[in-house]
Write an enzyme that holds these catalytic residues in place. Sequence first.
Site, mmCIF file in Angstrom:
data_model
loop_
_atom_site.group_PDB
_atom_site.id
_atom_site.type_symbol
_atom_site.label_atom_id
_atom_site.label_comp_id
_atom_site.label_asym_id
_atom_site.label_seq_id
_atom_site.Cartn_x
_atom_site.Cartn_y
_atom_site.Cartn_z
ATOM 1 N N HIS A 43 0.976 -1.149 0.049
ATOM 2 C CA HIS A 43 0.047 -0.043 0.000
ATOM 3 C C HIS A 43 0.685 1.307 -0.125
ATOM 4 C CE1 HIS A 43 -3.562 -2.144 0.395
ATOM 5 N NE2 HIS A 43 -3.175 -2.752 1.720
ATOM 6 N N GLU A 84 -3.045 -5.869 11.496
ATOM 7 C CA GLU A 84 -3.821 -6.187 10.152
ATOM 8 C C GLU A 84 -3.241 -5.358 9.129
ATOM 9 O OE1 GLU A 84 -7.813 -4.827 11.104
ATOM 10 O OE2 GLU A 84 -6.970 -3.105 12.275
ATOM 11 N N SER A 85 -4.203 -5.216 7.930
ATOM 12 C CA SER A 85 -3.498 -4.385 6.777
ATOM 13 C C SER A 85 -3.454 -2.881 7.311
ATOM 14 C CB SER A 85 -4.495 -4.521 5.869
ATOM 15 O OG SER A 85 -4.130 -3.926 4.811
ATOM 16 N N CYS A 114 4.774 -30.282 -12.666
ATOM 17 C CA CYS A 114 3.343 -29.406 -12.786
ATOM 18 C C CYS A 114 3.353 -28.880 -14.062
ATOM 19 C CB CYS A 114 3.452 -28.265 -11.698
ATOM 20 S SG CYS A 114 2.258 -26.924 -11.815
HETATM 21 C C1 FAD Z 1 -7.890 -10.427 4.048
HETATM 22 C C2 FAD Z 1 -6.587 -9.682 4.381
HETATM 23 C C3 FAD Z 1 -5.807 -8.774 3.423
HETATM 24 C C4 FAD Z 1 -4.795 -8.327 3.620
HETATM 25 N N1 FAD Z 1 -4.085 -7.608 2.788
HETATM 26 C C5 FAD Z 1 -3.165 -6.821 2.887
HETATM 27 C C6 FAD Z 1 -2.383 -6.152 1.925
HETATM 28 O O1 FAD Z 1 -2.724 -6.272 0.732
HETATM 29 N N2 FAD Z 1 -1.376 -5.440 1.999
HETATM 30 C C7 FAD Z 1 -0.809 -5.386 3.333
HETATM 31 O O2 FAD Z 1 0.180 -4.645 3.533
HETATM 32 N N3 FAD Z 1 -1.253 -6.116 4.477
HETATM 33 C C8 FAD Z 1 -2.477 -7.132 4.120
HETATM 34 N N4 FAD Z 1 -3.072 -7.804 5.189
HETATM 35 C C9 FAD Z 1 -2.310 -7.871 6.436
HETATM 36 C C10 FAD Z 1 -1.435 -8.876 6.402
HETATM 37 O O3 FAD Z 1 -1.651 -9.984 5.970
HETATM 38 C C11 FAD Z 1 -0.780 -8.954 7.958
HETATM 39 O O4 FAD Z 1 -0.549 -7.958 8.627
HETATM 40 C C12 FAD Z 1 0.300 -9.836 8.051
HETATM 41 O O5 FAD Z 1 0.445 -11.016 7.167
HETATM 42 C C13 FAD Z 1 0.506 -10.336 9.584
HETATM 43 O O6 FAD Z 1 1.672 -11.048 9.665
HETATM 44 P P1 FAD Z 1 1.878 -11.802 11.119
HETATM 45 O O7 FAD Z 1 3.268 -12.172 10.970
HETATM 46 O O8 FAD Z 1 1.651 -10.493 11.978
HETATM 47 O O9 FAD Z 1 0.694 -12.694 11.216
HETATM 48 P P2 FAD Z 1 0.746 -14.288 10.842
HETATM 49 O O10 FAD Z 1 1.248 -14.480 9.508
HETATM 50 O O11 FAD Z 1 -0.553 -14.924 11.333
HETATM 51 O O12 FAD Z 1 1.851 -14.862 11.595
HETATM 52 C C14 FAD Z 1 1.612 -15.463 12.969
HETATM 53 C C15 FAD Z 1 2.191 -16.595 13.506
HETATM 54 O O13 FAD Z 1 2.155 -16.951 14.751
HETATM 55 C C16 FAD Z 1 2.015 -18.284 14.899
HETATM 56 N N5 FAD Z 1 1.534 -18.504 16.201
HETATM 57 C C17 FAD Z 1 0.334 -18.116 16.884
HETATM 58 N N6 FAD Z 1 0.452 -18.429 18.156
HETATM 59 C C18 FAD Z 1 1.277 -19.132 18.412
HETATM 60 C C19 FAD Z 1 1.908 -19.806 19.672
HETATM 61 N N7 FAD Z 1 1.190 -19.774 20.631
HETATM 62 N N8 FAD Z 1 3.117 -20.481 19.487
HETATM 63 C C20 FAD Z 1 3.804 -20.639 18.284
HETATM 64 N N9 FAD Z 1 3.346 -19.909 17.169
HETATM 65 C C21 FAD Z 1 2.185 -19.257 17.357
HETATM 66 C C22 FAD Z 1 0.932 -18.626 13.931
HETATM 67 O O14 FAD Z 1 1.042 -20.054 13.616
HETATM 68 C C23 FAD Z 1 1.329 -17.853 12.606
HETATM 69 O O15 FAD Z 1 2.241 -18.471 11.531
HETATM 70 C C24 FAD Z 1 -4.179 -8.695 5.020
HETATM 71 C C25 FAD Z 1 -4.800 -9.370 5.915
HETATM 72 C C26 FAD Z 1 -6.065 -10.048 5.489
HETATM 73 C C27 FAD Z 1 -6.446 -11.006 6.454
#
Ligand code: FAD
Length: 524
Positions: free
Chosen positions: A75, A362-363, A425
């Site tokens: 973004h 989140e996003s 594939c």
């Molecule tokens: C529908 C949607 C659209 C989006 N579109 C965009 C976009 O276009 N552009 C943008 O910038 N962002 C976007 N986002 C936001 C972006 O995808 C997220 O902000 C980002 O992927 C978050 O990453 P994370 O590492 O915080 O979470 P995650 O990828 O969920 O990683 C967290 C990890 O923690 C692990 N975990 C949880 N609890 C435990 C535990 N107790 N022990 C060990 N491991 C654990 C989980 O298994 C997981 O792998 C979007 C999100 C969604 C859902």
Amino acid sequence: MKQQQKIVWSGADERKRQSKPFDGEKVYDACIIGGGVIGCAIARELSRWQLSLGLLEMRSDVSEGTSKANSAIIHAGYDAKPGSEKARTNVAGNQLFEPLCRELHVPFRRNTSLVVAFSSDGLAGLRELKSRGEINGVDGLSILSQAELRRREPAIGPSAAGALLAETGGICSPYELTIALAAHAVLNGLDLQLNCKVGQIRHDGRWFHLQTSRGPVRCQVLINAAGVYADTIHNQLSRQPIEITPRRGEYWLLDKSVSDAFSATIFQLPTAMGKGILVSPTVDGTMLLGPTAEDIDDKDDVRTTAQRLDEILRVAAKTWPDLPRGQFITSFAGLRAHARQNDFILGEVADCPGLINAAGIESPGLTAAPAIGIELARLAARRLNAPRRSQWQPAWQPPQPFRLMETEQRARAVRDNPAWGRIICRCEQVTEAEIRAAINRPVGAATVDGIKRRTRAGMGRCQASFCTPRVLAILSEELGVSRLELTKFGNGSRILTGRIGETVRSHEPPAADAAAGGLEVSHD
Ligand SMILES: Cc1cc2nc3c(=O)[nH]c(=O)nc-3n(C[C@H](O)[C@H](O)[C@H](O)COP(=O)(O)OP(=O)(O)OC[C@H]3O[C@@H](n4cnc5c(N)ncnc54)[C@H](O)[C@@H]3O)c2cc1C
């Protein structure tokens, strides 16, 4: 440029290591919970310092949570509220993306984005977004007239009245980025522990004591990057609780045959629940429609629903009236980690020194990841008083995909290694050599989905119906395990349930098994 360290990576050894309990307690200076794009971005940055570093991920691979299922948009930063953590880290992250993806050999394209107003009333909304973007420090924003918009994107719907153009908008591969971040951190000393679910945590004033599904862990700095589960981690250690609600977003994915319908990412004017339904090209040449936004209770529920998928078609038709419904290849859903305060929760927790949060991401969390990684790694390193490393290994470079090679390169590759000539594939032209390389590399694949996200085998038109048995055979050979033990994404998601001979014998009268051979059957 520094030379890549010559190490032979064995998928078989790594799978063994990742599936057994620890030998005693693991002790780290800093430990990250969560192998999504945020945890991996922090890990890579922290690997620049001299400290012992662990990352605990409960699933069987990195990027198995939200980071594998989102819109993949980088973004520009006009949408977030000025002064918020989202606005600050979005704009900073956007600027870091291009050099980061180049360094990690991950696809990225600055395809620009357009927010379209579908009535003249909406034009005021576009101007408001533009001035918000300017306050946030976003460059390259301008308002396009209806004629200019139509010239750029001829497929746009007839009611489009104008658009906000963001020249810094881009697209990337979120799972390839996450895997590459993790691999680079591992090359620089990260101890990545998969299948390692963190349960109870206690802080004794100096050390955090973690109980995990693979054994005890102790660390001085704990970084919470647990996505939708970040509240479960935080609330064990702080008296000021946080609340994370999973907000599900569903998508349709269209085949590469319609890849030239739009060149920019097309948004409609945003709503209170998010940025609305977009139509966007992907870096892989497919076309994405979605997401919806629905608050749910279950933090693991990534099902798609007929109702929401219909909603996408209805809303997206405004952007793309000639939407070719025969070109859908799959649908999927991801969960936004929505915090009650509607902003990222970043930094050290006031009543728990040493606990650093990256919660409510989140996003635009994907866009912000490089900036969050740098910021929180510095915070952790400062807390530990760690010196910088003098040596830092360059990133892992996967082999060039066969589908992107010139004819001469293909001929040379096949001459050197005949496995380059065996297509596994057909839709995505992925060869046996690429699949074997995806297993035997830092943070290699050990599941069918792991292969998919590292090579694109199974991501094309037929959605893995042709290549799955072949991918299973190669995984089985490389990892040294029976095909019956292999899974789609870990956690008991076995693909094969048994040999036909044995299955038939257990269900049919004895006469039926004479013709049954050694073939295997699948769940569905
Ligand atoms: C529908 C949607 C659209 C989006 N579109 C965009 C976009 O276009 N552009 C943008 O910038 N962002 C976007 N986002 C936001 C972006 O995808 C997220 O902000 C980002 O992927 C978050 O990453 P994370 O590492 O915080 O979470 P995650 O990828 O969920 O990683 C967290 C990890 O923690 C692990 N975990 C949880 N609890 C435990 C535990 N107790 N022990 C060990 N491991 C654990 C989980 O298994 C997981 O792998 C979007 C999100 C969604 C859902």
